[in-house]
Design a protein around this motif. Structure first.
Motif, PDB file in Angstrom:
ATOM      1  N   MET A 170       2.044  -1.952  -8.753  1.00 25.69           N
ATOM      2  CA  MET A 170       1.910  -3.154  -7.932  1.00 25.69           C
ATOM      3  C   MET A 170       2.767  -3.046  -6.673  1.00 25.69           C
ATOM      4  SD  MET A 170      -0.362  -4.786  -9.542  1.00 25.69           S
ATOM      5  CE  MET A 170      -0.417  -6.028  -8.264  1.00 25.69           C
ATOM      6  N   GLY A 174      -3.062  -9.726  -9.172  1.00 26.28           N
ATOM      7  CA  GLY A 174      -3.060  -8.673  -8.163  1.00 26.28           C
ATOM      8  C   GLY A 174      -4.449  -8.145  -7.869  1.00 26.28           C
ATOM      9  N   CYS A 195       1.515  -8.928  -4.122  1.00 26.73           N
ATOM     10  CA  CYS A 195       1.690  -7.752  -4.979  1.00 26.73           C
ATOM     11  C   CYS A 195       3.160  -7.538  -5.328  1.00 26.73           C
ATOM     12  CB  CYS A 195       1.117  -6.512  -4.304  1.00 26.73           C
ATOM     13  SG  CYS A 195      -0.692  -6.465  -4.256  1.00 26.73           S
ATOM     14  N   SER A 245       1.446  -2.991  -2.701  1.00 25.48           N
ATOM     15  CA  SER A 245       1.987  -3.848  -1.637  1.00 25.48           C
ATOM     16  C   SER A 245       2.134  -3.084  -0.324  1.00 25.48           C
ATOM     17  CB  SER A 245       3.347  -4.425  -2.047  1.00 25.48           C
ATOM     18  OG  SER A 245       4.369  -3.430  -1.986  1.00 25.48           O
TER      19      SER A 245
END
Length: 539
Positions: free
Chosen positions: A368, A307, A507, A372
């Protein structure tokens, strides 16, 4: 195997070790636990820093040494490949000859290789000495964990590993900031020269402070065939992961290396059952907790390194930040890892690893998911929230998974366990970058043609489309020289929007990996062999 080295394979229970350490407190500098921690932290800082600081120097190196893009990639790949392949063998060397010796050799070799890179006048020399850095770094990292395991009593080991993890996290995240300052205001060579005085300091401190701890049942021979098979298997695996984005995941070469890797791992496992002193006794993996710790470290590295790989492109190429500014925007991540790691160590000591590890991975999954949702115009405040949350989630995992792996291994295999921990992180990082990179590439390849056509831009040939997709995967608008400003603005908007869609999907996949890791975390437990350090021999 004696009862002293028996591994509990039940995977249940989370009770703190009740046996106190019977070791006499260290007097003066020699063998003092906290001074030992400071010493190994100085050495480990070099290796962790070099994992990210060099990325900032790569463009300057390419310009100065007239290197191609493929050659520049090998500045990073050669280092990680050498490091990943040799970590477990290096840990075994520490178990055999003593962790103090291997740590000092690693420090001297790493600093010398760094200085040699600064003096290099060709890209071939830089890549060669980067391999040297990886090999000597592999000696240094497991030895550092072995020294901590042998020096600290069980009730303080988590706190020590917490501070150790803090140093690694801060060095890894701080690399782009320091690298940007050095490259911008000094030279690319200074990125490597800085390791020389740090290495000298670590050497002097090591000679004065470190004790040589060896377990009573330390290995006395080497499984040379096992080393060769495992190294070959690791090389083929990491090589396939590095080259897959270039070759393609469906390419014959990619699958050939993956197949050879699986075969080598299989032959190695069969051989380890027969040899008298195996490189890694397979009985080690009967410990459900230790095996879960290794898997957890891989999953954490996939989510984190994969990521974070795209975030650097997002900050620099989409938001147009300089490397130093991009590094500063990641300070919330660094800061929370610095603050959170010692606190995580204290929590794990008090409550055991399961809840902190599961909670950490859950927070990582949320972070995460939040990343996104980033857009081309997302402000620094919103970014900082998600970066800080990611650091808060990673801190207990870095500390807890390390303690679970090292603490559930017998004392005579502490170096091998340290090598396992580091190898799992390196493989996870390579796997995360490769897999999430493939997700990004697939999304960009699928969305770019339609987005391009919808914007009314001139059509592209297949070759031009492939080149444009490659640029967009890094957040770079594929603008040809002489393009009118209005058209260039459209291309920039399409490139950034398409990049964002790819990063968002990557992500989300990372968040899913972190969510799976939450379940794995519940299989861990406190290291039952952590108190074995009390029986270590002081030589």
């Amino acid at each position: 195997m004696t009862s002293q080295t028996t591994i509990d394979a039940t995977g249940s229970g989370d009770k703190a070790p009740s046996a106190p350490s019977d070791r006499a407190p260290a007097k003066g500098l020699r063998g003092h636990p906290w001074f030992t921690l400071i010493t190994v932290a100085v050495g480990v800082m070099m290796v962790a820093l070099d994992g990210t600081i060099v990325a900032i120097a790569n463009p300057a190196i390419a310009t100065d040494l007239k290197a191609s893009w493929a050659e520049v990639q090998w500045i990073t790949n050669a280092y990680f490949l050498a490091l990943a392949v040799s970590l477990i063998t290096a840990g075994k060397l520490g178990d055999r000859f003593g962790h103090r010796q291997t740590f000092l050799v690693g420090v001297v070799g790493f600093a010398a290789a760094s200085g040699a890179i600064g003096l290099s006048d060709s890209i071939a020399a830089v890549i060669t000495f980067r391999v040297g850095q990886g090999l000597f770094g592999a000696l240094l990292m497991p030895a550092a964990l072995g020294l901590l395991r042998a020096t600290f009593p069980a009730e303080k080991l988590n706190m020590a590993i917490g501070i150790w993890g803090m140093v690694i996290g801060a060095s890894t995240a701080g690399g782009p900031i320091l690298g940007g300052v050095l490259v911008e205001h000094v030279s690319w060579q200074s990125v490597f020269y800085i390791n020389v005085p740090v290495g000298v300091l670590a050497l002097v401190m090591g000679l004065l402070i470190l004790n040589d701890h060896r377990a009573k049942n330390a290995p006395r021979s080497f499984d040379l065939l096992g080393i060769g098979l495992l190294s070959g298997a690791m090389f083929c695996l990491v090589w396939a992961l590095i080259k897959a984005p270039e070759w393609g995941w469906g390419a014959g070469r990619t699958w050939a290396f993956l197949t050879v890797s699986v075969l080598a791992f299989t032959v190695w496992a069969l051989w380890e059952k027969k040899v008298r002193e195996p490189l890694i006794p397979l009985g080690l993996f009967r410990s459900v907790a230790l095996s879960a710790g290794v898997v957890l470290m891989v999953l954490m590295a996939i989510a984190f390194m994969g990521g974070l790989f795209f975030v650097t492109f997002y900050l620099q190429n989409v938001h147009g930040m300089k490397p130093v500014d991009a590094g500063l925007h990641l300070l919330p991540l660094t800061g929370m890892m610095i603050v959170g790691s010692p606190l995580a160590g204290a929590m794990i000591t008090k409550f055991g690893p399961r809840v902190p590890l599961a909670g950490g991975m859950a927070v990582t999954a949320i972070a995460m998911f939040g990343m996104s949702t980033l857009e081309t115009d997302t402000g620094s405040g919103v970014m900082s929230v998600w970066f800080a949350l990611l650091g808060l989630g990673l801190a207990p995992v870095m500390v807890g998974a390390t303690e679970v792996i090292v603490g559930n291994a017998p004392m005579e295999l502490s170096g091998v366990a340290g090598g396992l921990q580091q190898a799992a992180m390196q493989i996870g990082g390579s796997l995360g970058t490769a897999v999430l990179g493939a997700v990004m590439a697939s999304k960009v390849d699928g969305d770019l043609p339609g987005n391009w056509a919808d914007a009314g831009l001139p059509g592209l040939t297949p070759a031009q489309e492939a080149q444009a997709a490659e640029a967009v995967q890094q957040g770079v608008p594929p603008i040809a020289p002489g393009t009118p400003d209005a058209v260039a603005a459209k291309i920039t908007d399409i490139a950034h929007q398409t990049f964002i869609s790819g990063m968002s999907l990557a992500c989300l996949v990372a968040a899913a990996v972190a969510a799976v890791a939450v379940l794995v975390a519940f299989l861990t437990k406190r290291g039952e062999n952590a108190d074995a350090a009390a029986g270590a021999a002081h030589i």
